[in-house]
Write a protein that holds these residues in place. Structure first.
Motif, PDB file in Angstrom:
ATOM      1  N   CYS A 182       5.614  -8.467 -23.248  1.00  9.77           N
ATOM      2  CA  CYS A 182       5.288  -9.913 -23.436  1.00  9.77           C
ATOM      3  C   CYS A 182       4.749 -10.407 -24.317  1.00  9.77           C
ATOM      4  CB  CYS A 182       4.946 -10.483 -22.013  1.00  9.77           C
ATOM      5  SG  CYS A 182       6.131 -10.044 -20.372  1.00  9.77           S
ATOM      6  N   GLY A 217       1.703  -5.890  -8.736  1.00 12.29           N
ATOM      7  CA  GLY A 217       1.506  -7.399  -8.788  1.00 12.29           C
ATOM      8  C   GLY A 217       0.188  -7.612  -8.770  1.00 12.29           C
ATOM      9  N   ARG A 218      -0.729  -7.190  -8.101  1.00  8.57           N
ATOM     10  CA  ARG A 218      -1.984  -7.695  -7.952  1.00  8.57           C
ATOM     11  C   ARG A 218      -2.887  -7.284  -8.984  1.00  8.57           C
ATOM     12  NH1 ARG A 218      -4.496  -7.974  -1.813  1.00  8.57           N
ATOM     13  NH2 ARG A 218      -3.064  -9.826  -1.185  1.00  8.57           N
ATOM     14  N   ARG A 257       3.323 -19.138  -4.740  1.00 11.61           N
ATOM     15  CA  ARG A 257       2.613 -17.891  -5.246  1.00 11.61           C
ATOM     16  C   ARG A 257       2.648 -17.853  -6.593  1.00 11.61           C
ATOM     17  NH1 ARG A 257       0.416 -13.933  -1.327  1.00 11.61           N
ATOM     18  NH2 ARG A 257       0.864 -15.105   0.598  1.00 11.61           N
ATOM     19  N   THR A 258       3.878 -18.468  -7.272  1.00  7.67           N
ATOM     20  CA  THR A 258       4.006 -18.353  -8.754  1.00  7.67           C
ATOM     21  C   THR A 258       4.075 -19.418  -9.454  1.00  7.67           C
ATOM     22  OG1 THR A 258       6.493 -18.162  -8.686  1.00  7.67           O
ATOM     23  CG2 THR A 258       5.128 -16.044  -7.993  1.00  7.67           C
ATOM     24  N   MET A 314       5.920  -2.673 -10.271  1.00  5.91           N
ATOM     25  CA  MET A 314       4.919  -3.569 -10.637  1.00  5.91           C
ATOM     26  C   MET A 314       3.999  -3.569  -9.567  1.00  5.91           C
ATOM     27  SD  MET A 314       5.101  -7.156 -11.385  1.00  5.91           S
ATOM     28  CE  MET A 314       5.439  -7.884  -9.903  1.00  5.91           C
ATOM     29  N   ASN A 317       9.361 -15.825 -15.963  1.00  5.92           N
ATOM     30  CA  ASN A 317       8.779 -15.196 -16.999  1.00  5.92           C
ATOM     31  C   ASN A 317       9.764 -14.631 -17.899  1.00  5.92           C
ATOM     32  OD1 ASN A 317       7.472 -13.276 -18.764  1.00  5.92           O
ATOM     33  ND2 ASN A 317       6.341 -12.274 -16.902  1.00  5.92           N
ATOM     34  N   ASN A 359       3.139 -16.710 -14.612  1.00  3.74           N
ATOM     35  CA  ASN A 359       2.841 -17.291 -13.176  1.00  3.74           C
ATOM     36  C   ASN A 359       2.012 -18.338 -13.362  1.00  3.74           C
ATOM     37  OD1 ASN A 359       1.570 -17.326 -10.567  1.00  3.74           O
ATOM     38  ND2 ASN A 359       1.718 -15.416  -9.977  1.00  3.74           N
ATOM     39  N   THR A 384      12.948 -13.369   0.951  1.00  4.20           N
ATOM     40  CA  THR A 384      12.061 -14.528   0.273  1.00  4.20           C
ATOM     41  C   THR A 384      12.193 -15.966   0.719  1.00  4.20           C
ATOM     42  OG1 THR A 384      10.730 -14.777  -1.855  1.00  4.20           O
ATOM     43  CG2 THR A 384      13.131 -14.628  -2.090  1.00  4.20           C
ATOM     44  N   ARG A 386      -0.343 -19.390 -11.194  1.00  8.23           N
ATOM     45  CA  ARG A 386      -1.634 -19.136 -10.875  1.00  8.23           C
ATOM     46  C   ARG A 386      -2.339 -18.314 -11.756  1.00  8.23           C
ATOM     47  NH1 ARG A 386      -0.054 -15.630  -6.311  1.00  8.23           N
ATOM     48  NH2 ARG A 386      -2.435 -15.260  -5.854  1.00  8.23           N
ATOM     49  N   ILE A 387      -1.701 -17.332 -12.467  1.00  8.75           N
ATOM     50  CA  ILE A 387      -2.226 -16.935 -13.728  1.00  8.75           C
ATOM     51  C   ILE A 387      -2.985 -17.734 -14.764  1.00  8.75           C
ATOM     52  CG2 ILE A 387      -2.151 -15.325 -15.775  1.00  8.75           C
ATOM     53  CD1 ILE A 387      -0.208 -13.557 -13.811  1.00  8.75           C
ATOM     54  N   PHE A 390       0.399 -11.585 -22.328  1.00 16.94           N
ATOM     55  CA  PHE A 390      -0.243 -10.230 -22.094  1.00 16.94           C
ATOM     56  C   PHE A 390       1.188  -9.509 -21.177  1.00 16.94           C
ATOM     57  CE2 PHE A 390      -1.538 -14.119 -19.889  1.00 16.94           C
ATOM     58  CZ  PHE A 390      -0.706 -14.057 -18.826  1.00 16.94           C
ATOM     59  N   GLY A 391       1.058  -8.141 -21.142  1.00 11.59           N
ATOM     60  CA  GLY A 391       2.128  -7.492 -20.296  1.00 11.59           C
ATOM     61  C   GLY A 391       2.050  -6.138 -20.369  1.00 11.59           C
ATOM     62  N   GLU A 435       9.917  -7.863  -4.535  1.00 13.66           N
ATOM     63  CA  GLU A 435       8.673  -8.156  -5.361  1.00 13.66           C
ATOM     64  C   GLU A 435       8.747  -8.722  -6.631  1.00 13.66           C
ATOM     65  OE1 GLU A 435       8.992  -5.678  -3.132  1.00 13.66           O
ATOM     66  OE2 GLU A 435       7.464  -6.462  -1.931  1.00 13.66           O
ATOM     67  N   ILE A 450      11.906 -12.231  -8.343  1.00 12.60           N
ATOM     68  CA  ILE A 450      11.692 -13.778  -8.277  1.00 12.60           C
ATOM     69  C   ILE A 450      10.842 -14.155  -9.551  1.00 12.60           C
ATOM     70  CG2 ILE A 450      11.711 -13.853  -5.579  1.00 12.60           C
ATOM     71  CD1 ILE A 450       8.346 -13.619  -6.761  1.00 12.60           C
TER      72      ILE A 450
HETATM   73  N1  COA Z   1       8.756 -13.328  -1.000  1.00 14.02           N
HETATM   74  C1  COA Z   1       7.864 -13.153   0.041  1.00 14.02           C
HETATM   75  N2  COA Z   1       7.175 -12.448   0.539  1.00 14.02           N
HETATM   76  C2  COA Z   1       6.706 -11.547  -0.603  1.00 14.02           C
HETATM   77  C3  COA Z   1       7.130 -11.541  -1.858  1.00 14.02           C
HETATM   78  C4  COA Z   1       8.394 -12.629  -2.000  1.00 14.02           C
HETATM   79  N3  COA Z   1       9.081 -12.551  -3.279  1.00 14.02           N
HETATM   80  N4  COA Z   1       6.689 -10.752  -2.647  1.00 14.02           N
HETATM   81  C5  COA Z   1       5.796 -10.048  -1.761  1.00 14.02           C
HETATM   82  N5  COA Z   1       5.818 -10.481  -0.813  1.00 14.02           N
HETATM   83  C6  COA Z   1       4.901 -10.483   0.297  1.00 14.02           C
HETATM   84  C7  COA Z   1       4.379  -8.934   0.422  1.00 14.02           C
HETATM   85  O1  COA Z   1       5.115  -8.219   0.857  1.00 14.02           O
HETATM   86  C8  COA Z   1       3.068  -8.933   1.043  1.00 14.02           C
HETATM   87  O2  COA Z   1       3.413  -9.088   2.610  1.00 14.02           O
HETATM   88  P1  COA Z   1       2.157  -8.371   3.616  1.00 14.02           P
HETATM   89  O3  COA Z   1       1.052  -9.171   3.457  1.00 14.02           O
HETATM   90  O4  COA Z   1       3.173  -8.523   4.864  1.00 14.02           O
HETATM   91  O5  COA Z   1       2.310  -7.090   3.094  1.00 14.02           O
HETATM   92  C9  COA Z   1       2.544 -10.414   0.858  1.00 14.02           C
HETATM   93  O6  COA Z   1       3.706 -11.197   0.484  1.00 14.02           O
HETATM   94  C10 COA Z   1       1.462 -10.543   0.080  1.00 14.02           C
HETATM   95  O7  COA Z   1       1.794  -9.594  -1.077  1.00 14.02           O
HETATM   96  P2  COA Z   1       0.783  -9.735  -2.428  1.00 14.02           P
HETATM   97  O8  COA Z   1       1.736  -8.726  -3.543  1.00 14.02           O
HETATM   98  O9  COA Z   1      -0.400  -9.407  -1.941  1.00 14.02           O
HETATM   99  O10 COA Z   1       1.143 -11.225  -3.027  1.00 14.02           O
HETATM  100  P3  COA Z   1       0.335 -11.814  -4.322  1.00 14.02           P
HETATM  101  O11 COA Z   1      -0.340 -13.036  -3.925  1.00 14.02           O
HETATM  102  O12 COA Z   1      -0.493 -10.826  -5.071  1.00 14.02           O
HETATM  103  O13 COA Z   1       1.602 -12.252  -5.055  1.00 14.02           O
HETATM  104  C11 COA Z   1       2.698 -11.747  -7.098  1.00 14.02           C
HETATM  105  C12 COA Z   1       2.492 -11.331  -5.691  1.00 14.02           C
HETATM  106  C13 COA Z   1       3.633 -10.839  -7.615  1.00 14.02           C
HETATM  107  C14 COA Z   1       3.504 -12.885  -7.190  1.00 14.02           C
HETATM  108  C15 COA Z   1       1.280 -11.984  -8.011  1.00 14.02           C
HETATM  109  O14 COA Z   1       0.539 -10.637  -7.429  1.00 14.02           O
HETATM  110  C16 COA Z   1       1.843 -11.918  -9.492  1.00 14.02           C
HETATM  111  O15 COA Z   1       2.357 -12.804  -9.902  1.00 14.02           O
HETATM  112  N6  COA Z   1       1.282 -10.853 -10.301  1.00 14.02           N
HETATM  113  C17 COA Z   1       1.466 -10.676 -11.516  1.00 14.02           C
HETATM  114  C18 COA Z   1       2.890 -10.306 -11.612  1.00 14.02           C
HETATM  115  C19 COA Z   1       3.339 -10.589 -13.432  1.00 14.02           C
HETATM  116  O16 COA Z   1       3.246 -11.774 -13.843  1.00 14.02           O
HETATM  117  N7  COA Z   1       4.139  -9.619 -13.965  1.00 14.02           N
HETATM  118  C20 COA Z   1       4.478  -9.663 -15.272  1.00 14.02           C
HETATM  119  C21 COA Z   1       3.131  -9.787 -16.286  1.00 14.02           C
HETATM  120  S1  COA Z   1       3.852 -10.004 -17.759  1.00 14.02           S
END
Ligand code: COA
Length: 317
Positions: free
Chosen positions: A108, A208-209, A34-35, A206, A273, A246, A26, A248-249, A303-304, A148, A151
């Motif tokens: 959460c 994530g999406r 992204r976060t 998880m 988080n 996050n 990463t 973005r959320i 939420f969680g 995934e 981070i």
């Molecule tokens: N570093 C680099 N690349 C990463 C990565 C990381 N830590 N995690 C995922 N990727 C890659 C994926 O493998 C994917 O690659 P690909 O396009 O080659 O397949 C690409 O990034 C996009 O992945 P995606 O899962 O679609 O990214 P996203 O924009 O949805 O972001 C999260 C991922 C997890 C940050 C996002 O979905 C999220 O924050 N979701 C909520 C999670 C959460 O808050 N959980 C707790 C709730 S209480």
């Protein structure tokens, strides 16, 4: 019911995105864009018990309440090395308390759930002073060989002392059973009589999406509902204290509700988080910075895993 003191216990070690990039594929650029997360605290030589005790002591001191006057301790925790006894029970001993205590696990949404439970006890007249401790160590349930989820999280404890008062207006808790979107399934001990197939024990899993979409839609719906049930208009609210999952959320919720940026504070950049510990940590910061004053109307939303959500309206006393 009202909050009269908050406290925090943070691990010493700050872990940046670059530090994590030494272990998984990463980058700081990917994680921060992204976060919003730039660093988080991770437990190294401390214990979760130490952090929970520290947070509780600070909350008690700020509330000017002696531990002997606490009638109940509720500890919110997802996982720690003790399955039994409860983490609250161990922290009770460290604090020298003698009140009853138990743990809850509503992921959460744990702090708001504990507030709701505390409100029930206080409203019934059974208890007067309740100590809520949220102690979370998500770094020990995520997979540090995969990029995934590791981070996203940080470790922390936070606490609040609550007592008789008129601060809490409404609280709403919802659960929709969707274990597959976010779960951690731990392996139990060997039992010679088990014949069923037991597999699938993995670190935190998880989608994530899916979690992202559900978090935004559930939080927006919860907030609209509690604001309406309280008889407020969205523009009456001074501060929205949201779960810090996050940036973005948080931004997406803010935009759906058309809220000004200054009403939706965040610290996810520095903490990641921290599960149920997030909301009291943010509240503690806002109070220390003098950003919350008497009479302010506050909305909480979390939420969680579950998928569980909670939201409440509150007037600061
Ligand atoms: N570093 C680099 N690349 C990463 C990565 C990381 N830590 N995690 C995922 N990727 C890659 C994926 O493998 C994917 O690659 P690909 O396009 O080659 O397949 C690409 O990034 C996009 O992945 P995606 O899962 O679609 O990214 P996203 O924009 O949805 O972001 C999260 C991922 C997890 C940050 C996002 O979905 C999220 O924050 N979701 C909520 C999670 C959460 O808050 N959980 C707790 C709730 S209480």
């Amino acid at each position: 019911m009202k909050i009269i003191g908050t406290g925090v216990g943070l691990p010493r070690l700050r872990v940046t995105n670059d530090m994590i990039a030494k272990y998984v594929d990463t980058s700081d650029e990917w994680v921060s864009s992204r976060t919003g997360i730039r660093e988080r605290r991770i437990i190294s030589d401390e214990t979760l018990i130490d952090l929970g005790t520290q947070a509780a002591k600070e909350a008690l001191a700020k509330a000017s309440v002696d531990i002997a006057d606490i009638d109940l301790l509720i500890c919110s925790n997802v996982a720690n090395s003790y399955v039994t006894p409860s983490l609250g029970c161990i922290i009770q001993g460290k604090l020298g308390a003698s009140c009853p205590c138990f743990d809850i696990n509503n992921a959460c949404a744990g702090f708001l759930t504990a507030m709701d439970i505390a409100d029930g006890y206080i409203s019934s007249g059974k208890y007067k002073n309740i100590l809520i401790v949220c102690a979370e160590e998500p770094s020990r349930i995520v997979d540090w060989t995969s990029r995934e989820a590791c981070i996203l999280f940080g470790d922390a404890a936070s606490a609040a002392v609550v007592t008789v008062g008129e601060g809490l207006q409404k609280m709403r808790i919802s659960t929709k059973s969707m274990p597959d979107v976010l779960y951690y399934k731990r392996k139990l001990e060997y039992n010679p009589f088990v014949t069923k197939n037991e597999e699938g024990f993995k670190p935190l899993q998880m989608n994530g999406r899916e979690v992202f979409k559900m978090a935004v839609s559930a939080s927006v719906a919860d907030i609209k509902k509690v604001v309406e049930d309280t008889g407020w208009k969205m523009e009456d609210v001074d501060m929205f204290v949201l779960h810090q999952a996050n940036l973005r959320i948080i931004e997406s919720i803010r935009q759906h509700l058309d809220l000004p940026e200054e009403k939706v504070p965040h610290n996810v950049e520095r903490s990641g988080n921290t599960s149920s510990a997030c909301i009291p940590i943010l509240l503690n910061e806002l109070l220390e910075e003098g950003k919350i004053k008497k009479g302010d109307k506050i909305v909480f939303s979390a939420f969680g895993a579950g998928f569980s959500t909670a939201a409440g309206t509150y007037i600061w006393e």
